[in-house]
Design a protein around this motif. Sequence first.
Motif, PDB file in Angstrom:
ATOM      1  N   ALA A  30       0.898  -1.301   0.046  1.00  0.00           N
ATOM      2  CA  ALA A  30      -0.066   0.059   0.142  1.00  0.00           C
ATOM      3  C   ALA A  30       0.882   1.297   0.163  1.00  0.00           C
ATOM      4  O   ALA A  30       1.813   1.255   0.509  1.00  0.00           O
ATOM      5  CB  ALA A  30      -0.894  -0.029   1.338  1.00  0.00           C
ATOM      6  N   VAL A  31       0.211   2.352  -0.380  1.00  0.00           N
ATOM      7  CA  VAL A  31       1.073   3.654  -0.146  1.00  0.00           C
ATOM      8  C   VAL A  31       0.635   4.110   1.178  1.00  0.00           C
ATOM      9  O   VAL A  31      -0.312   4.070   1.622  1.00  0.00           O
ATOM     10  CB  VAL A  31       0.377   4.613  -1.336  1.00  0.00           C
ATOM     11  N   TYR A  32       1.782   4.930   1.800  1.00  0.00           N
ATOM     12  CA  TYR A  32       1.407   5.353   3.124  1.00  0.00           C
ATOM     13  C   TYR A  32       2.301   6.608   3.197  1.00  0.00           C
ATOM     14  O   TYR A  32       3.640   6.542   3.061  1.00  0.00           O
ATOM     15  CB  TYR A  32       1.490   4.260   3.969  1.00  0.00           C
ATOM     16  N   THR A  33       1.911   7.339   4.230  1.00  0.00           N
ATOM     17  CA  THR A  33       2.712   8.553   4.872  1.00  0.00           C
ATOM     18  C   THR A  33       3.083   7.725   6.317  1.00  0.00           C
ATOM     19  O   THR A  33       2.319   7.262   6.836  1.00  0.00           O
ATOM     20  CB  THR A  33       1.819   9.699   4.805  1.00  0.00           C
ATOM     21  N   VAL A  34       4.511   8.433   6.570  1.00  0.00           N
ATOM     22  CA  VAL A  34       4.948   8.002   7.759  1.00  0.00           C
ATOM     23  C   VAL A  34       4.913   9.124   8.811  1.00  0.00           C
ATOM     24  O   VAL A  34       5.679  10.226   8.094  1.00  0.00           O
ATOM     25  CB  VAL A  34       6.158   7.275   7.593  1.00  0.00           C
ATOM     26  N   ILE A  51       6.890  12.288   6.580  1.00  0.00           N
ATOM     27  CA  ILE A  51       7.561  12.105   5.259  1.00  0.00           C
ATOM     28  C   ILE A  51       6.320  11.769   4.257  1.00  0.00           C
ATOM     29  O   ILE A  51       5.599  10.684   4.647  1.00  0.00           O
ATOM     30  CB  ILE A  51       8.769  11.288   5.082  1.00  0.00           C
ATOM     31  N   SER A  52       6.363  12.271   3.064  1.00  0.00           N
ATOM     32  CA  SER A  52       5.142  11.803   2.210  1.00  0.00           C
ATOM     33  C   SER A  52       5.575  10.569   1.518  1.00  0.00           C
ATOM     34  O   SER A  52       6.760   9.969   1.658  1.00  0.00           O
ATOM     35  CB  SER A  52       5.217  12.817   1.130  1.00  0.00           C
ATOM     36  N   TRP A  53       4.694   9.817   0.941  1.00  0.00           N
ATOM     37  CA  TRP A  53       4.742   8.514   0.453  1.00  0.00           C
ATOM     38  C   TRP A  53       5.994   8.644  -0.719  1.00  0.00           C
ATOM     39  O   TRP A  53       6.832   7.631  -0.895  1.00  0.00           O
ATOM     40  CB  TRP A  53       3.397   8.174  -0.636  1.00  0.00           C
ATOM     41  N   VAL A  54       6.109   9.631  -1.512  1.00  0.00           N
ATOM     42  CA  VAL A  54       7.039   9.683  -2.535  1.00  0.00           C
ATOM     43  C   VAL A  54       8.316  10.190  -1.767  1.00  0.00           C
ATOM     44  O   VAL A  54       9.484   9.962  -2.623  1.00  0.00           O
ATOM     45  CB  VAL A  54       6.487  10.729  -3.437  1.00  0.00           C
ATOM     46  N   GLY A  55       8.377  10.919  -0.847  1.00  0.00           N
ATOM     47  CA  GLY A  55       9.298  11.554  -0.012  1.00  0.00           C
ATOM     48  C   GLY A  55       9.872  12.803  -0.526  1.00  0.00           C
ATOM     49  O   GLY A  55      11.115  13.320  -0.061  1.00  0.00           O
ATOM     50  N   ASN A  56       9.010  13.647  -1.127  1.00  0.00           N
ATOM     51  CA  ASN A  56       9.529  14.579  -1.646  1.00  0.00           C
ATOM     52  C   ASN A  56       8.966  15.864  -0.614  1.00  0.00           C
ATOM     53  O   ASN A  56       9.222  16.850  -0.983  1.00  0.00           O
ATOM     54  CB  ASN A  56       8.915  14.932  -3.205  1.00  0.00           C
ATOM     55  N   ARG A  57       8.321  15.639   0.105  1.00  0.00           N
ATOM     56  CA  ARG A  57       7.571  16.214   0.950  1.00  0.00           C
ATOM     57  C   ARG A  57       7.924  16.003   2.536  1.00  0.00           C
ATOM     58  O   ARG A  57       7.665  14.826   2.879  1.00  0.00           O
ATOM     59  CB  ARG A  57       6.013  16.417   1.085  1.00  0.00           C
ATOM     60  N   THR A  69      16.385  14.473  11.201  1.00  0.00           N
ATOM     61  CA  THR A  69      16.259  14.117   9.715  1.00  0.00           C
ATOM     62  C   THR A  69      15.499  12.908   9.738  1.00  0.00           C
ATOM     63  O   THR A  69      15.760  11.995  10.110  1.00  0.00           O
ATOM     64  CB  THR A  69      17.333  14.026   8.966  1.00  0.00           C
ATOM     65  N   ILE A  70      14.405  13.212   8.771  1.00  0.00           N
ATOM     66  CA  ILE A  70      13.557  11.711   8.520  1.00  0.00           C
ATOM     67  C   ILE A  70      13.852  11.223   7.123  1.00  0.00           C
ATOM     68  O   ILE A  70      13.930  11.981   6.174  1.00  0.00           O
ATOM     69  CB  ILE A  70      12.128  12.057   8.733  1.00  0.00           C
ATOM     70  N   SER A  71      13.879  10.012   6.955  1.00  0.00           N
ATOM     71  CA  SER A  71      14.133   9.429   5.672  1.00  0.00           C
ATOM     72  C   SER A  71      13.480   8.093   5.538  1.00  0.00           C
ATOM     73  O   SER A  71      13.339   7.089   6.693  1.00  0.00           O
ATOM     74  CB  SER A  71      15.793   9.158   5.646  1.00  0.00           C
ATOM     75  N   VAL A 105       2.178  14.672   3.441  1.00  0.00           N
ATOM     76  CA  VAL A 105       2.449  14.789   4.785  1.00  0.00           C
ATOM     77  C   VAL A 105       1.419  15.178   5.646  1.00  0.00           C
ATOM     78  O   VAL A 105       0.440  15.625   5.242  1.00  0.00           O
ATOM     79  CB  VAL A 105       3.552  15.959   4.900  1.00  0.00           C
ATOM     80  N   ALA A 106       1.483  14.687   7.092  1.00  0.00           N
ATOM     81  CA  ALA A 106       0.291  14.701   7.865  1.00  0.00           C
ATOM     82  C   ALA A 106       0.958  14.879   9.336  1.00  0.00           C
ATOM     83  O   ALA A 106       1.862  14.157   9.723  1.00  0.00           O
ATOM     84  CB  ALA A 106      -0.585  13.349   7.977  1.00  0.00           C
ATOM     85  N   SER A 107       0.729  15.937  10.076  1.00  0.00           N
ATOM     86  CA  SER A 107       1.232  16.244  11.227  1.00  0.00           C
ATOM     87  C   SER A 107       0.196  15.909  12.523  1.00  0.00           C
ATOM     88  O   SER A 107       0.530  16.440  13.494  1.00  0.00           O
ATOM     89  CB  SER A 107       1.824  17.503  11.516  1.00  0.00           C
ATOM     90  N   ARG A 108      -0.838  15.535  12.060  1.00  0.00           N
ATOM     91  CA  ARG A 108      -1.952  15.216  13.302  1.00  0.00           C
ATOM     92  C   ARG A 108      -2.282  13.696  13.445  1.00  0.00           C
ATOM     93  O   ARG A 108      -2.177  12.819  12.653  1.00  0.00           O
ATOM     94  CB  ARG A 108      -3.350  15.824  12.932  1.00  0.00           C
ATOM     95  N   ALA A 109      -2.133  13.455  14.718  1.00  0.00           N
ATOM     96  CA  ALA A 109      -2.244  12.009  15.113  1.00  0.00           C
ATOM     97  C   ALA A 109      -3.299  11.225  14.383  1.00  0.00           C
ATOM     98  O   ALA A 109      -3.281  10.123  14.121  1.00  0.00           O
ATOM     99  CB  ALA A 109      -2.255  12.033  16.740  1.00  0.00           C
ATOM    100  N   TYR A 110      -4.722  12.379  14.374  1.00  0.00           N
ATOM    101  CA  TYR A 110      -5.832  11.501  13.817  1.00  0.00           C
ATOM    102  C   TYR A 110      -5.671  11.011  12.510  1.00  0.00           C
ATOM    103  O   TYR A 110      -6.445  10.032  11.790  1.00  0.00           O
ATOM    104  CB  TYR A 110      -7.208  12.246  13.978  1.00  0.00           C
ATOM    105  N   GLN A 111      -4.494  11.676  11.714  1.00  0.00           N
ATOM    106  CA  GLN A 111      -4.417  11.227  10.188  1.00  0.00           C
ATOM    107  C   GLN A 111      -3.923   9.962  10.129  1.00  0.00           C
ATOM    108  O   GLN A 111      -3.429   9.436   9.029  1.00  0.00           O
ATOM    109  CB  GLN A 111      -3.595  12.423   9.656  1.00  0.00           C
TER     110      GLN A 111
END
Length: 125
Positions: A30-34, A51-57, A69-71, A105-111
């Motif tokens: 699956a695609v997913y944000t971390v 970090i976004s799925w593609v890693g560009n955000r 730093t997140i990777s 990207v997502a910064s809220r826990a509910y996401q």
Amino acid sequence: QVQLVESGGGLVQPGGSLRLSCAASGFTLAVYTVGWFRQAPGKEREFVATISWVGNRINYADSVQGRFTISRDYAKHTTDLQMNSLRPEDTAVYYCAVGIQRTMVASRAYQYDYWGQGTQVTVSS
């Protein structure tokens, strides 16, 4: 079965570094944000980095900007958090989380849909 396992926590002196890793399994197709969050004793869980799925955000909390730093490693299905110049106020349990079918990207826990069990980071002399 969806599973997130964090590792790399420990005790470090102020100014030191640690590298946390989050290993994902059970949904690797699956695609997913971390995201990484942390919770200090007596405080609410707070956002650290995402970090976004593609890693560009990538977004960071102001408190860790320039130090953390997140990777992502897509082949290994891992997401790392390199933490430098650690401070006593960084002491907390650190959690990784994933938002399934989320690409930005997502910064809220509910996401986020799934969470790891957490790893303790203690910064003390």
